[in-house]
Design a protein around this motif. Sequence first.
Motif, PDB file in Angstrom:
ATOM      1  N   ASN A 146       8.145  13.790  -0.566  1.00  0.00           N
ATOM      2  CA  ASN A 146       9.465  14.146  -0.272  1.00  0.00           C
ATOM      3  C   ASN A 146       9.049  13.884   1.466  1.00  0.00           C
ATOM      4  N   MET A 147       8.862  13.608   1.682  1.00  0.00           N
ATOM      5  CA  MET A 147       8.185  13.544   3.697  1.00  0.00           C
ATOM      6  C   MET A 147       8.530  12.199   4.069  1.00  0.00           C
ATOM      7  N   LYS A 148       7.265  11.845   2.614  1.00  0.00           N
ATOM      8  CA  LYS A 148       7.237  10.217   3.326  1.00  0.00           C
ATOM      9  C   LYS A 148       8.514   9.086   2.954  1.00  0.00           C
ATOM     10  N   ALA A 149       9.111   9.887   1.699  1.00  0.00           N
ATOM     11  CA  ALA A 149      10.448   9.245   1.397  1.00  0.00           C
ATOM     12  C   ALA A 149      11.944   8.992   2.582  1.00  0.00           C
ATOM     13  N   THR A 150      11.583  10.468   2.940  1.00  0.00           N
ATOM     14  CA  THR A 150      12.326  10.399   4.788  1.00  0.00           C
ATOM     15  C   THR A 150      12.056   9.662   5.732  1.00  0.00           C
ATOM     16  N   TYR A 193       8.703  -2.935   0.200  1.00  0.00           N
ATOM     17  CA  TYR A 193       7.546  -2.705  -1.302  1.00  0.00           C
ATOM     18  C   TYR A 193       7.238  -1.846  -0.482  1.00  0.00           C
ATOM     19  N   GLU A 194       7.275  -1.188   0.574  1.00  0.00           N
ATOM     20  CA  GLU A 194       6.436   0.891   0.786  1.00  0.00           C
ATOM     21  C   GLU A 194       7.162   1.404  -0.378  1.00  0.00           C
ATOM     22  N   SER A 195       8.174   1.310  -0.051  1.00  0.00           N
ATOM     23  CA  SER A 195       9.091   2.680  -1.492  1.00  0.00           C
ATOM     24  C   SER A 195       8.438   1.599  -2.986  1.00  0.00           C
ATOM     25  N   TRP A 196       8.016   1.215  -3.360  1.00  0.00           N
ATOM     26  CA  TRP A 196       7.867   0.726  -4.684  1.00  0.00           C
ATOM     27  C   TRP A 196       6.888   2.098  -4.999  1.00  0.00           C
ATOM     28  N   PRO A 197       6.219   1.608  -4.308  1.00  0.00           N
ATOM     29  CA  PRO A 197       4.838   3.498  -4.902  1.00  0.00           C
ATOM     30  C   PRO A 197       4.943   4.545  -5.299  1.00  0.00           C
ATOM     31  N   ILE A 198       5.826   5.034  -4.358  1.00  0.00           N
ATOM     32  CA  ILE A 198       7.030   6.737  -4.045  1.00  0.00           C
ATOM     33  C   ILE A 198       7.679   6.452  -5.683  1.00  0.00           C
TER      34      ILE A 198
END
Length: 302
Positions: A146-150, A193-198
């Motif tokens: 959750n924090m990584k997405a934010t 690109y960084e969002s896709w793994p999440i």
Amino acid sequence: MIEHSHNHEEMSRSRFFVVTVLNVLITIAEFIGGIFSGSLSLVSDAFHNLGDSLSIVISYAASRISLRNQDESNTYGYKRAQIITAFLNSIALVIICLILIVEAVRRFSHPEPIDGPVMLTVAVIGLLANAASALLLNSGAKHNLNMKATYLHIMSDALSSVAIIVGGILIQIFHWNWVDPLVTILVAGYIAYESWPIIRQTNRILMEGAPKLDYEQIKNDLLKIDGVYNVHHVHAWLIDEHNIVFSAHVNLHDMKISEAQPIYREIEAVLRQKYDICHITIQAEADRGKDEDIIYDQGEDI
């Protein structure tokens, strides 16, 4: 470990609150700066920040909801609230990136004029505030989806500010109007690109995907316990990115329940200590299922 995790979550929630306040202030500043400077890119970034502010507020709320204890409605607790939020935030971020890329492509042929001084001043303020927010969330982003997405939302804002600053300077000096859309495409591509793994990881959790465990090794470890002669019908899933739930049927030699309890404790010790499993359910059987495989597959659903 539990106490450390609790302290870490408390620190993360307090940082969420500070970041929320900072992001709302940035949004207001960019709206005002965009109107006074006539900068469409700054107004667009303000809308971007507004969406991020809402995402951060939702993420903060989810972090609070996840604190609730188990009850009759949610016997595993409310930790999935953060996973759902991380999933939705990441999808929203990818959509925003696609919109920015489309807009950037359009601006290659229809460049927008930029009024430098006010726009650059607001962009620098936005960059400093976003950098501070990113630093606050950086450590938590390594342990919490959750924090990584934010954190990625904040990074996208910071990179957008950098793009506006760099683009504004180059346009002011060299009149290279194509720099702004080019940097926007690069930044948007990186964030997507960084969002896709999440998205992949949170979707896997929500779909009750199995954690990456060596099930054959688990079976071998449990068979070393005196009294256990088969393990079958194993299920494992994730409540969130840290908490693994595990259930299995074990064949034991015929004995009293009081005699089986020490075996249960040994099984739980192995699964907790070696495989970091937090919730374990064991069903003891004598002969039933003794010839079944470790993963249940009878051509039908569970």
